[in-house]
Design a protein around this motif. Structure first.
Motif, PDB file in Angstrom:
ATOM      1  N   GLN A   4      39.534  34.173  44.994  1.00  0.00           N
ATOM      2  CA  GLN A   4      40.215  35.409  44.649  1.00  0.00           C
ATOM      3  C   GLN A   4      41.643  35.320  45.130  1.00  0.00           C
ATOM      4  O   GLN A   4      41.912  34.866  46.239  1.00  0.00           O
ATOM      5  CB  GLN A   4      39.502  36.592  45.296  1.00  0.00           C
ATOM      6  N   ASP A  22      40.597  45.259  32.984  1.00  0.00           N
ATOM      7  CA  ASP A  22      39.864  44.173  33.624  1.00  0.00           C
ATOM      8  C   ASP A  22      39.409  43.216  32.532  1.00  0.00           C
ATOM      9  O   ASP A  22      38.989  43.641  31.460  1.00  0.00           O
ATOM     10  CB  ASP A  22      38.625  44.708  34.357  1.00  0.00           C
ATOM     11  N   GLN A  24      37.416  39.204  31.691  1.00  0.00           N
ATOM     12  CA  GLN A  24      36.758  37.953  32.052  1.00  0.00           C
ATOM     13  C   GLN A  24      37.079  36.991  30.926  1.00  0.00           C
ATOM     14  O   GLN A  24      37.170  37.389  29.759  1.00  0.00           O
ATOM     15  CB  GLN A  24      35.239  38.110  32.118  1.00  0.00           C
ATOM     16  N   HIS A  32      36.715  32.787  34.716  1.00  0.00           N
ATOM     17  CA  HIS A  32      37.824  33.440  35.424  1.00  0.00           C
ATOM     18  C   HIS A  32      37.771  34.938  35.158  1.00  0.00           C
ATOM     19  O   HIS A  32      37.131  35.381  34.214  1.00  0.00           O
ATOM     20  CB  HIS A  32      39.178  32.927  34.919  1.00  0.00           C
ATOM     21  N   TRP A  33      38.498  35.698  35.964  1.00  0.00           N
ATOM     22  CA  TRP A  33      38.602  37.144  35.787  1.00  0.00           C
ATOM     23  C   TRP A  33      39.984  37.591  36.227  1.00  0.00           C
ATOM     24  O   TRP A  33      40.689  36.879  36.958  1.00  0.00           O
ATOM     25  CB  TRP A  33      37.526  37.889  36.577  1.00  0.00           C
ATOM     26  N   ALA A  34      40.379  38.765  35.732  1.00  0.00           N
ATOM     27  CA  ALA A  34      41.663  39.339  36.123  1.00  0.00           C
ATOM     28  C   ALA A  34      41.544  40.857  36.070  1.00  0.00           C
ATOM     29  O   ALA A  34      40.812  41.405  35.252  1.00  0.00           O
ATOM     30  CB  ALA A  34      42.775  38.874  35.190  1.00  0.00           C
ATOM     31  N   CYS A  47      47.827  43.631  40.753  1.00  0.00           N
ATOM     32  CA  CYS A  47      47.281  42.533  39.957  1.00  0.00           C
ATOM     33  C   CYS A  47      46.346  41.734  40.851  1.00  0.00           C
ATOM     34  O   CYS A  47      46.672  41.450  42.001  1.00  0.00           O
ATOM     35  CB  CYS A  47      48.386  41.607  39.456  1.00  0.00           C
ATOM     36  N   ASP A  49      43.233  38.476  40.539  1.00  0.00           N
ATOM     37  CA  ASP A  49      42.511  37.552  39.666  1.00  0.00           C
ATOM     38  C   ASP A  49      41.795  36.510  40.494  1.00  0.00           C
ATOM     39  O   ASP A  49      41.984  36.412  41.701  1.00  0.00           O
ATOM     40  CB  ASP A  49      43.416  36.899  38.632  1.00  0.00           C
ATOM     41  N   PRO A  54      33.531  38.035  38.864  1.00  0.00           N
ATOM     42  CA  PRO A  54      34.451  38.988  39.498  1.00  0.00           C
ATOM     43  C   PRO A  54      33.773  39.791  40.597  1.00  0.00           C
ATOM     44  O   PRO A  54      32.535  39.866  40.652  1.00  0.00           O
ATOM     45  CB  PRO A  54      34.872  39.901  38.341  1.00  0.00           C
TER      46      PRO A  54
END
Length: 129
Positions: A4, A22, A24, A32-34, A47, A49, A54
């Motif tokens: 993270q 949000d 993926q 990945h995720w943000a 921000c 990610d 997640p």
């Protein structure tokens, strides 16, 4: 193991102008995720990610928006148990429950798990997975 990275933490009290997004996605064969939050009223930005699954609060928002996909676990047509344990860090008891009832994944996680299971089975027995 999930990584993270937090770019900035600056947040006002949530108001009607706040925007929260949000995602993926799969990049270079990895999950990945943000997450992004923005308040135009107070010019506050957050921000965040990382790689892997997640954090629960972000995954919960993705599930609320996109729903889940029911995946069988184990057997010839299911997600390999070792893959499920590696991606989600499940305990033996959690894997046993998932083996009986299946596992609920987000659509992106389901695609990632299916792709990873296909790559593992194509590599043959004994291949690292």
């Amino acid at each position: 193991m999930a990584e993270q990275q937090m770019y900035l933490t600056l947040h006002c009290e949530p108001c009607e102008d706040c925007v929260q997004e949000d995602w993926q996605f799969i990049r270079d064969g990895e999950l990945h995720w943000a997450g992004f939050e923005h308040c135009p009223r107070y010019e506050a930005y957050v921000c965040d990610d990382g790689r892997g699954v997640p954090p629960p609060w972000i995954r919960d928002r993705i599930v609320a928006r996109e729903g889940t996909v029911h995946l069988p676990v184990g057997g010839p047509d299911g997600v390999p148990i070792t893959l499920l344990r590696r991606v989600y860090g499940l305990s033996i008891a959690e894997v046993a429950a998932a083996r009986k009832t299946g596992y609920r994944a987000t659509p992106v996680e389901a695609r990632y798990l299916s792709d990873a299971a296909t790559r593992t089975s194509a590599a043959g027995p004994g291949a690292p997975g």
